[in-house]
Enzyme design. Structure first.
Site, PDB file in Angstrom:
ATOM      1  N   TYR A   1      -1.740  -0.754  11.166  1.00 37.23           N
ATOM      2  CA  TYR A   1      -1.910  -1.413   9.863  1.00 37.23           C
ATOM      3  C   TYR A   1      -0.748  -1.075   8.924  1.00 37.23           C
ATOM      4  CZ  TYR A   1      -3.305  -1.765   4.978  1.00 37.23           C
ATOM      5  OH  TYR A   1      -3.302  -2.024   3.627  1.00 37.23           O
TER       6      TYR A   1
ATOM      7  N   LYS B   1       2.285  -3.426   7.247  1.00 38.54           N
ATOM      8  CA  LYS B   1       2.534  -3.593   5.801  1.00 38.54           C
ATOM      9  C   LYS B   1       3.965  -3.170   5.460  1.00 38.54           C
ATOM     10  CE  LYS B   1      -0.038  -4.676   3.004  1.00 38.54           C
ATOM     11  NZ  LYS B   1      -0.428  -6.013   2.445  1.00 38.54           N
TER      12      LYS B   1
ATOM     13  N   THR C   1       0.827  -1.210   0.000  1.00 38.60           N
ATOM     14  CA  THR C   1       0.000   0.000   0.000  1.00 38.60           C
ATOM     15  C   THR C   1       0.857   1.255   0.000  1.00 38.60           C
ATOM     16  OG1 THR C   1      -1.528   1.258   1.395  1.00 38.60           O
ATOM     17  CG2 THR C   1      -0.112  -0.297   2.526  1.00 38.60           C
TER      18      THR C   1
HETATM   19  P1  NAD Z   1      -9.853  -7.289   2.429  1.00 31.95           P
HETATM   20  O1  NAD Z   1      -9.833  -7.067   3.913  1.00 31.95           O
HETATM   21  O2  NAD Z   1     -11.101  -7.013   1.661  1.00 31.95           O
HETATM   22  O3  NAD Z   1      -9.434  -8.804   2.097  1.00 31.95           O
HETATM   23  C1  NAD Z   1      -8.397  -9.463   2.770  1.00 31.95           C
HETATM   24  C2  NAD Z   1      -8.550 -10.960   2.518  1.00 31.95           C
HETATM   25  O4  NAD Z   1      -7.456 -11.631   3.184  1.00 31.95           O
HETATM   26  C3  NAD Z   1      -9.844 -11.567   3.076  1.00 31.95           C
HETATM   27  O5  NAD Z   1     -10.417 -12.440   2.142  1.00 31.95           O
HETATM   28  C4  NAD Z   1      -9.387 -12.329   4.325  1.00 31.95           C
HETATM   29  O6  NAD Z   1     -10.208 -13.437   4.623  1.00 31.95           O
HETATM   30  C5  NAD Z   1      -7.992 -12.747   3.898  1.00 31.95           C
HETATM   31  N1  NAD Z   1      -7.117 -13.032   5.050  1.00 31.95           N
HETATM   32  C6  NAD Z   1      -6.944 -12.259   6.159  1.00 31.95           C
HETATM   33  N2  NAD Z   1      -6.076 -12.856   6.990  1.00 31.95           N
HETATM   34  C7  NAD Z   1      -5.671 -14.003   6.385  1.00 31.95           C
HETATM   35  C8  NAD Z   1      -4.765 -15.019   6.743  1.00 31.95           C
HETATM   36  N3  NAD Z   1      -4.096 -14.997   7.914  1.00 31.95           N
HETATM   37  N4  NAD Z   1      -4.590 -16.042   5.892  1.00 31.95           N
HETATM   38  C9  NAD Z   1      -5.271 -16.104   4.710  1.00 31.95           C
HETATM   39  N5  NAD Z   1      -6.147 -15.170   4.333  1.00 31.95           N
HETATM   40  C10 NAD Z   1      -6.340 -14.124   5.156  1.00 31.95           C
HETATM   41  O7  NAD Z   1      -8.632  -6.423   1.884  1.00 31.95           O
HETATM   42  P2  NAD Z   1      -8.419  -5.702   0.469  1.00 31.95           P
HETATM   43  O8  NAD Z   1      -8.888  -4.307   0.585  1.00 31.95           O
HETATM   44  O9  NAD Z   1      -8.901  -6.571  -0.611  1.00 31.95           O
HETATM   45  O10 NAD Z   1      -6.823  -5.661   0.440  1.00 31.95           O
HETATM   46  C11 NAD Z   1      -6.079  -6.716  -0.146  1.00 31.95           C
HETATM   47  C12 NAD Z   1      -4.611  -6.359  -0.099  1.00 31.95           C
HETATM   48  O11 NAD Z   1      -4.390  -5.143  -0.796  1.00 31.95           O
HETATM   49  C13 NAD Z   1      -4.061  -6.149   1.301  1.00 31.95           C
HETATM   50  O12 NAD Z   1      -2.769  -6.693   1.356  1.00 31.95           O
HETATM   51  C14 NAD Z   1      -4.011  -4.641   1.451  1.00 31.95           C
HETATM   52  O13 NAD Z   1      -2.999  -4.266   2.345  1.00 31.95           O
HETATM   53  C15 NAD Z   1      -3.688  -4.238   0.038  1.00 31.95           C
HETATM   54  N6  NAD Z   1      -4.112  -2.881  -0.382  1.00 31.95           N
HETATM   55  C16 NAD Z   1      -5.415  -2.494  -0.219  1.00 31.95           C
HETATM   56  C17 NAD Z   1      -5.825  -1.242  -0.682  1.00 31.95           C
HETATM   57  C18 NAD Z   1      -7.261  -0.792  -0.581  1.00 31.95           C
HETATM   58  O14 NAD Z   1      -7.589   0.312  -0.992  1.00 31.95           O
HETATM   59  N7  NAD Z   1      -8.184  -1.607  -0.065  1.00 31.95           N
HETATM   60  C19 NAD Z   1      -4.892  -0.396  -1.287  1.00 31.95           C
HETATM   61  C20 NAD Z   1      -3.558  -0.819  -1.419  1.00 31.95           C
HETATM   62  C21 NAD Z   1      -3.194  -2.069  -0.970  1.00 31.95           C
HETATM   63  O1  TDX Z   2     -16.916   6.278   7.423  1.00 35.05           O
HETATM   64  C1  TDX Z   2     -15.830   6.731   7.079  1.00 35.05           C
HETATM   65  N1  TDX Z   2     -15.680   8.079   6.961  1.00 35.05           N
HETATM   66  C2  TDX Z   2     -14.513   8.665   6.579  1.00 35.05           C
HETATM   67  O2  TDX Z   2     -14.437   9.903   6.475  1.00 35.05           O
HETATM   68  C3  TDX Z   2     -14.691   5.880   6.779  1.00 35.05           C
HETATM   69  C4  TDX Z   2     -14.819   4.387   6.908  1.00 35.05           C
HETATM   70  C5  TDX Z   2     -13.527   6.479   6.384  1.00 35.05           C
HETATM   71  N2  TDX Z   2     -13.418   7.831   6.290  1.00 35.05           N
HETATM   72  C6  TDX Z   2     -12.174   8.434   5.784  1.00 35.05           C
HETATM   73  C7  TDX Z   2     -10.878   7.928   6.372  1.00 35.05           C
HETATM   74  C8  TDX Z   2      -9.923   8.037   5.210  1.00 35.05           C
HETATM   75  O3  TDX Z   2      -9.406   9.363   5.111  1.00 35.05           O
HETATM   76  O4  TDX Z   2     -12.112   8.055   4.400  1.00 35.05           O
HETATM   77  C9  TDX Z   2     -10.778   7.774   3.988  1.00 35.05           C
HETATM   78  C10 TDX Z   2     -10.685   6.341   3.472  1.00 35.05           C
HETATM   79  O5  TDX Z   2     -10.869   5.491   4.591  1.00 35.05           O
HETATM   80  P1  TDX Z   2     -10.737   3.881   4.469  1.00 35.05           P
HETATM   81  O6  TDX Z   2     -11.714   3.382   3.477  1.00 35.05           O
HETATM   82  O7  TDX Z   2     -10.757   3.335   5.849  1.00 35.05           O
HETATM   83  O8  TDX Z   2      -9.304   3.723   3.782  1.00 35.05           O
HETATM   84  P2  TDX Z   2      -7.802   4.160   4.196  1.00 35.05           P
HETATM   85  O9  TDX Z   2      -7.656   4.303   5.664  1.00 35.05           O
HETATM   86  O10 TDX Z   2      -7.418   5.317   3.331  1.00 35.05           O
HETATM   87  O11 TDX Z   2      -6.994   2.839   3.750  1.00 35.05           O
HETATM   88  C11 TDX Z   2      -7.334   2.175   2.513  1.00 35.05           C
HETATM   89  O12 TDX Z   2      -6.402   2.469   1.500  1.00 35.05           O
HETATM   90  C12 TDX Z   2      -5.115   1.942   1.643  1.00 35.05           C
HETATM   91  C13 TDX Z   2      -7.418   0.661   2.707  1.00 35.05           C
HETATM   92  O13 TDX Z   2      -8.365   0.364   3.708  1.00 35.05           O
HETATM   93  C14 TDX Z   2      -6.067   0.076   3.032  1.00 35.05           C
HETATM   94  O14 TDX Z   2      -6.149  -1.327   3.097  1.00 35.05           O
HETATM   95  C15 TDX Z   2      -5.114   0.467   1.932  1.00 35.05           C
HETATM   96  O15 TDX Z   2      -3.817   0.055   2.272  1.00 35.05           O
END
Ligand code: NAD
Ligand code: TDX
Length: 342
Positions: free
Chosen positions: A158, A162, A122
């Protein structure tokens, strides 16, 4: 590449990646290793052909299951993680176990069997940036976005977990010659995102007659990318990336949280002031912004979803059409937020 192990493939981004591989890479079989935590959902893989995708329910920190699956894989892409900042502030422990020990367990197996490894990371590992208006180059000057040379400076449990995992990958590359790459992506949006996250939370709040919730003053900036653009970038790096390299993935999608919520309210026919300001997140990162020029220039990747409003409209339509997918989790997630005043 014939056999791909995708960890966390039943979560939001992992499942979208599995769907991408099934759609565009007909010769690849995917094994998903997923613990099915609260964020993992079998339904995220529903409808995919059984001969293309196998789901194994298990933990990436379990060396026995990891050894068995990695031995048979041509490559591993590690999406598995505890992913929500707010939860990491309430209880960091599963973040340390999955994100650090889990990644370590995968690295050891890949090292043993000489298997190609890609770590999904991330932009948050770099900490945060000042708002554009507070910078001399208004966000476009040198050092005003994250680059692969930016210093690691994570803020939350978190992002620290990472960052730790990325450091392990780099050490395994240097000390053991592991064939690995890392990608650090900006905030993703799109279908199958769990309802705790910002965009799906607000959409499903409106759909369930709750008011959207903005943390603090809503001025924090996130750099949004559609999950399909992320998937295509990961496939590009996995197949053509330079071993040992770190790639930043982003789509020039900087918006304040207030702006994003404003778009959602408008697209869903709500008044512009139909939301509540709630408690801010402790240590809330101010701004993320990715300079993806290295990925663009070295591997020719470009984002395709460049109209953020169109991407949001499509995402809103998905949540409208898939109420059965999110309804069961919604009350529980909102009850958790009520406890922290969010
Ligand atoms: P998510 O929480 O939706 O999904 C995570 C998945 O990992 C789930 O299916 C969960 O069951 C599985 N998991 C958790 N612990 C586990 C374990 N110990 N063993 C096996 N499986 C396990 O997360 P996401 O938003 O899809 O993020 C996926 C990846 O992308 C993460 O590594 C996160 O750090 C990275 N990432 C997310 C964002 C974002 O905007 N969501 C941005 C950049 C990077
Ligand atoms: O209800 C809300 N209101 C609000 O203002 C929530 C849930 C979040 N927020 C704000 C917090 C952040 O500034 O919105 C922004 C986005 O929040 P999240 O969806 O929690 O994401 P963020 O903390 O930016 O992290 C996400 O992007 C990077 C992913 O959850 C991570 O897994 C990824 O690494």
């Amino acid at each position: 590449m014939k056999e791909l192990l995708v960890t966390g493939g039943a979560g939001f981004i992992g499942a979208n990646f599995v769907r991408y591989v099934v759609a565009y890479q007909p010769d690849v079989h995917v094994t998903v290793l997923d613990k099915l935590t609260y964020a993992g959902n079998r339904a995220n893989l529903a409808g995919l052909p059984a001969e293309r995708v196998t789901l194994v329910v298990g933990d990436i920190a379990d060396a026995v299951v990891v050894d068995r699956l990695v031995r048979d894989a041509d490559a591993v892409v590690n999406y598995a993680a505890e992913s929500h900042n707010d939860r990491s502030l309430l209880d960091p422990s599963p973040f340390m176990q999955t994100n650090i020990v889990g990644t370590y367990t995968l690295l050891q197996a890949c090292r043993q069997y000489g298997v190609r490894f890609h770590q999904i990371s991330t932009d948050e590992v770099y900490g945060d940036l000042p708002l554009r208006q507070d910078l001399p180059g208004h966000g476009e000057g040198a050092g005003e976005k994250f680059t692969p040379q930016s210093r690691y400076n994570p803020s939350s449990p978190y992002s620290a977990s990472k960052a730790s995992a990325d450091m392990l990958v780099r050490a395994w590359v240097r000390s053991f010659g592991l064939k690995a790459t890392i990608s650090n992506c900006s905030n993703n949006y799109g279908p199958y995102q769990y309802v705790e996250k910002f965009i799906p939370r607000q959409i499903t709040n409106i759909l369930s007659h709750r008011r959207p919730k903005l943390y603090g003053a809503g001025v924090n900036v996130r750099d949004w990318i559609h999950v399909d653009d992320h998937s295509r970038a990961v496939w590009t790096i996995l197949t053509r990336g330079k071993l040992g390299e770190t790639y930043l993935i982003g789509a020039n999608g900087e918006h304040s949280n207030r702006e994003v919520l404003g778009h959602i309210l408008k697209l869903m026919g709500q008044p512009a002031d139909a939301f509540d300001y709630v408690h801010d997140r402790p240590g809330h990162d101010v701004r993320y912004a990715i300079d993806a020029s290295y990925l663009q220039q070295s591997l020719g990747w470009q984002p395709r979803v460049t109209d953020f409003t169109a991407g949001l409209r499509q995402t809103i339509a998905w949540y409208r059409a898939h109420e059965a997918w999110w309804r069961g989790d919604k009350d529980r997630v909102e009850a958790g937020y009520r406890e922290t005043g969010q």
